[in-house]
Scaffold this active site. Structure first.
Site, short mmCIF file in Angstrom:
data_model
loop_
_atom_site.label_atom_id
_atom_site.label_comp_id
_atom_site.label_asym_id
_atom_site.label_seq_id
_atom_site.Cartn_x
_atom_site.Cartn_y
_atom_site.Cartn_z
N CYS A 263 19.52 -2.75 -11.74
CA CYS A 263 20.45 -4.10 -12.27
C CYS A 263 21.15 -4.77 -10.99
CB CYS A 263 21.35 -3.66 -13.29
SG CYS A 263 20.37 -3.24 -14.77
P1 NAD Z 1 14.38 -0.74 -20.19
O1 NAD Z 1 13.09 -1.17 -19.16
O2 NAD Z 1 14.74 0.71 -19.78
O3 NAD Z 1 14.04 -0.95 -21.76
C1 NAD Z 1 13.74 -2.19 -22.34
C2 NAD Z 1 12.74 -1.76 -23.49
O4 NAD Z 1 12.53 -2.77 -24.07
C3 NAD Z 1 11.41 -1.09 -23.24
O5 NAD Z 1 11.37 0.08 -23.76
C4 NAD Z 1 10.56 -2.13 -23.53
O6 NAD Z 1 9.25 -1.56 -24.08
C5 NAD Z 1 11.25 -2.65 -24.83
N1 NAD Z 1 10.81 -4.07 -24.95
C6 NAD Z 1 10.53 -5.17 -24.30
N2 NAD Z 1 10.02 -6.20 -24.98
C7 NAD Z 1 10.23 -5.95 -26.25
C8 NAD Z 1 10.02 -6.58 -27.68
N3 NAD Z 1 9.92 -7.91 -27.76
N4 NAD Z 1 10.64 -5.91 -28.79
C9 NAD Z 1 10.87 -4.68 -28.58
N5 NAD Z 1 11.03 -4.03 -27.69
C10 NAD Z 1 10.52 -4.70 -26.47
O7 NAD Z 1 15.57 -1.59 -19.86
P2 NAD Z 1 17.19 -1.13 -19.84
O8 NAD Z 1 17.33 -0.51 -18.45
O9 NAD Z 1 17.54 -0.33 -21.05
O10 NAD Z 1 17.83 -2.63 -19.78
C11 NAD Z 1 18.09 -3.38 -20.77
C12 NAD Z 1 19.00 -4.41 -20.63
O11 NAD Z 1 20.17 -3.78 -20.41
C13 NAD Z 1 18.66 -5.37 -19.11
O12 NAD Z 1 19.06 -6.53 -19.58
C14 NAD Z 1 19.70 -4.61 -18.40
O13 NAD Z 1 19.98 -5.54 -17.11
C15 NAD Z 1 20.66 -4.22 -19.24
N6 NAD Z 1 21.34 -2.97 -18.58
C16 NAD Z 1 20.91 -1.97 -18.08
C17 NAD Z 1 21.66 -0.95 -17.44
C18 NAD Z 1 21.06 0.28 -17.00
O14 NAD Z 1 21.77 1.08 -16.56
N7 NAD Z 1 19.57 0.54 -17.26
C19 NAD Z 1 23.16 -0.80 -17.77
C20 NAD Z 1 23.63 -2.07 -18.26
C21 NAD Z 1 22.84 -3.13 -18.83
C1 UGA Z 2 25.38 0.12 -12.49
C2 UGA Z 2 26.95 -0.16 -12.93
O1 UGA Z 2 27.57 1.02 -12.50
C3 UGA Z 2 27.06 -0.23 -14.57
O2 UGA Z 2 28.29 -0.39 -14.94
C4 UGA Z 2 26.07 -1.07 -15.02
O3 UGA Z 2 26.14 -1.23 -16.59
C5 UGA Z 2 24.60 -0.98 -14.66
O4 UGA Z 2 24.59 -1.07 -13.08
C6 UGA Z 2 23.79 -2.25 -15.14
O5 UGA Z 2 24.03 -3.21 -15.15
O6 UGA Z 2 22.52 -1.65 -14.99
P1 UGA Z 2 23.82 2.08 -12.33
O7 UGA Z 2 22.76 1.28 -11.72
O8 UGA Z 2 23.13 2.78 -13.30
O9 UGA Z 2 25.00 1.17 -12.97
O10 UGA Z 2 24.47 3.37 -11.41
P2 UGA Z 2 25.83 3.04 -10.19
O11 UGA Z 2 26.18 4.41 -10.37
O12 UGA Z 2 26.36 1.64 -10.33
O13 UGA Z 2 24.99 3.16 -8.79
C7 UGA Z 2 24.07 2.21 -8.38
C8 UGA Z 2 23.72 2.34 -7.04
O14 UGA Z 2 25.04 2.18 -6.09
C9 UGA Z 2 23.18 3.75 -6.76
O15 UGA Z 2 22.04 3.43 -5.84
C10 UGA Z 2 24.03 4.42 -5.96
O16 UGA Z 2 23.64 5.29 -4.99
C11 UGA Z 2 25.01 3.42 -5.19
N1 UGA Z 2 26.25 3.58 -4.83
C12 UGA Z 2 26.91 3.63 -5.84
C13 UGA Z 2 26.46 3.36 -3.54
O17 UGA Z 2 25.60 3.39 -2.51
N2 UGA Z 2 27.91 3.97 -3.34
C14 UGA Z 2 29.02 3.93 -4.25
O18 UGA Z 2 30.16 4.21 -3.84
C15 UGA Z 2 28.49 3.90 -5.57
#
Ligand code: NAD
Ligand code: UGA
Length: 426
Positions: A263
């Site tokens: 992300c």
């Molecule tokens: P992911 O890739 O792990 O999961 C997405 C899922 O959606 C997949 O399993 C895929 O098969 C499914 N999918 C795709 N198209 C579809 C459809 N048309 N119908 C039903 N299922 C479908 O993604 P994620 O990491 O869970 O991220 C999802 C969203 O949340 C993104 O916008 C991401 O930026 C956001 N987000 C992610 C994190 C994180 O830590 N991974 C944290 C906060 C927000």
């Molecule tokens: C991050 C945010 O922390 C979440 O709040 C957010 O929801 C998410 O992105 C998202 O939108 O997907 P995540 O990517 O799962 O979560 O993990 P983090 O703990 O934030 O670490 C991200 C990266 O930064 C890692 O590679 C970590 O090693 C690095 N990091 C983190 C550093 O290099 N230094 C730090 O002090 C902290």
């Protein structure tokens, strides 16, 4: 409440498990049948602490299907949690969100009022300008009267996703109208977190601003860390001293090889693209991304000061983008292994959880079963993820190296146990 979740990835599945633990009936829908089968047999398709236990204890409440229509029909609230990756130019790829919105809209045709919640991270304006018209067209209903619409960004971190979902620092509810916001607020009423209620676009911006701040904090502390190293100053003592300032805080001041994950880079890039569309420039955010890329090269440059890389065997400890997850999306290890291979080195890698995912990107490098196996006979070792098991490593673990060259990027090795290693910023 009866809830359907479209997209059963990190966010979708952990939200589903969390909402089921809170007593709701949840049905996950995903286009990936393998994921669905695993979830239905109680086997999490992703590594997350507590997720297996949560699936086990909510078997009567949480089910999964590939039939989106059926999932929506069996619920009164639908969360869209599909991926929002980057396109080639870095702007947001909304194709999954569009497809999911259309499928949800079709399912709603001829049905009563239903709340649709966008949880995927989408650039400001997307829910109103893209999701709303798609659902209106495919459902033949009007937003507000026929269906409710909210955006509810998610802030969980991988490696502590379920815990973060259940105990968020805040819950952000972006609402099309009060009725929709009230319905979503009711769903979260037994969460013990502050709630920010606002408009759709503002809620979307809160998510981007949060990730932009966190990414910036890391690039800034890395820059400070690089200067510290040249000055012979300890970057982590500096972080401690700075972190006591309540306005700054100690979190996210761990200098090292930089941020990875699905992300930070993609969201910062998506925001910079959106900014350009609105006639703004983003010099700070552009530099945050660039500096993060440079940090990955920096560890290679430090290594090249010690040995030539051609035909050397380099061990890599840690492939996941962070500890606690098997996810390698945009992991620093991906770029670093690529640089090493380009320099003609051979790589032997170890990670306690991420090997299978890394193998999909690099099928031809060597993988070890243990850290020690990776290190043995290597000419140099790079530590790239702060797994706990690396904290307890000691000199004896590195005895089998051809030459004891260790550079670490995560401040994880203990100086009292391992001698003679160098840190990327220390
Ligand atoms: P992911 O890739 O792990 O999961 C997405 C899922 O959606 C997949 O399993 C895929 O098969 C499914 N999918 C795709 N198209 C579809 C459809 N048309 N119908 C039903 N299922 C479908 O993604 P994620 O990491 O869970 O991220 C999802 C969203 O949340 C993104 O916008 C991401 O930026 C956001 N987000 C992610 C994190 C994180 O830590 N991974 C944290 C906060 C927000
Ligand atoms: C991050 C945010 O922390 C979440 O709040 C957010 O929801 C998410 O992105 C998202 O939108 O997907 P995540 O990517 O799962 O979560 O993990 P983090 O703990 O934030 O670490 C991200 C990266 O930064 C890692 O590679 C970590 O090693 C690095 N990091 C983190 C550093 O290099 N230094 C730090 O002090 C902290």
């Amino acid at each position: 409440m009866d809830i359907s979740i479209i997209g059963a990835g990190y966010v979708g599945l952990c939200s589903a498990a969390g909402l089921a633990l809170k007593g709701n009936k949840v049905i996950c829908a995903d286009v990936d049948p393998k994921k669905i089968e695993k979830i239905n047999t109680g086997e999490p398709p992703i590594e997350e602490p507590g997720l297996k236990e949560a699936l086990d204890s909510t078997r009567d409440k949480l089910t999964a299907t590939t039939d989106i229509n059926d999932a929506v029909l069996r619920s009164s609230v639908t969360f869209i949690c599909v991926g929002t990756p980057s396109t080639d130019d870095g702007s947001i790829d909304l194709s999954f969100v569009k497809a999911a919105s259309e499928a949800v809209g079709k399912a709603l045709r001829g049905r009563g009022y239903h709340l649709v919640v966008v949880k995927s991270t989408v650039v400001p304006g997307t829910t109103e300008d893209t999701v709303l018209p798609i659902i209106e067209k495919s459902s033949e209903k009007r937003a507000g009267a026929g269906f409710g619409l909210c955006t509810n960004p998610e802030f969980l971190r991988e490696g502590s996703a379920l815990e973060d979902f259940l105990n968020p620092d805040r819950i952000v509810i972006g609402e099309f109208d009060r009725k929709a916001g009230d319905a979503l607020a009711k769903l979260y009423q037994n969460f013990n977190s502050p709630v920010v209620r606002t408009g759709l676009k503002t809620a979307e911006m809160i998510k981007y601003a949060s990730n932009a701040f966190l990414a910036s904090k890391i690039s800034l502390i890395n820059e400070i860390g690089n200067i510290c190293k040249s000055l012979g100053v300890d970057a982590y003592t500096v972080a401690e001293g700075v972190g006591y300032d309540k306005r700054i805080g100690r979190a996210f001041l761990n200098a090292g090889v930089g941020f990875g994950g699905s992300c930070f880079s993609k969201d910062v890039l998506a925001l910079t693209h959106k900014a350009k569309e609105t006639g703004n420039t983003t010099p700070i955010l552009d530099e945050v991304i660039k500096a993060n890329k440079e940090q990955r090269k920096r560890i290679i440059e430090l290594l090249k000061k010690k040995i030539t890389l051609k035909s050397r065997r380099i061990s890599i400890l840690g492939l996941a983008f962070k500890e606690g997850t098997g996810d390698v999306r945009d992991s620093p290890a991906v770029d670093i292994v690529r640089y090493l291979l380009l320099e003609g080195a051979s790589v032997v890698a170890y990670d306690p959880k991420a090997t299978d995912n890394f193998r999909k990107i690099f099928p031809d490098i060597n993988y070890a079963e243990t850290a020690r196996q990776a290190i043995d006979r290597s000419d140099a070792c790079l530590v790239l993820t702060s797994w706990d098991e690396f904290r307890s490593m000691q000199d004896a673990d590195f005895e089998g190296m051809k030459s004891k060259i260790i550079i670490e990027g995560r401040h994880v090795l203990d100086t009292n146990r391992v001698t003679g290693f160098e840190g990327i910023c220390w």
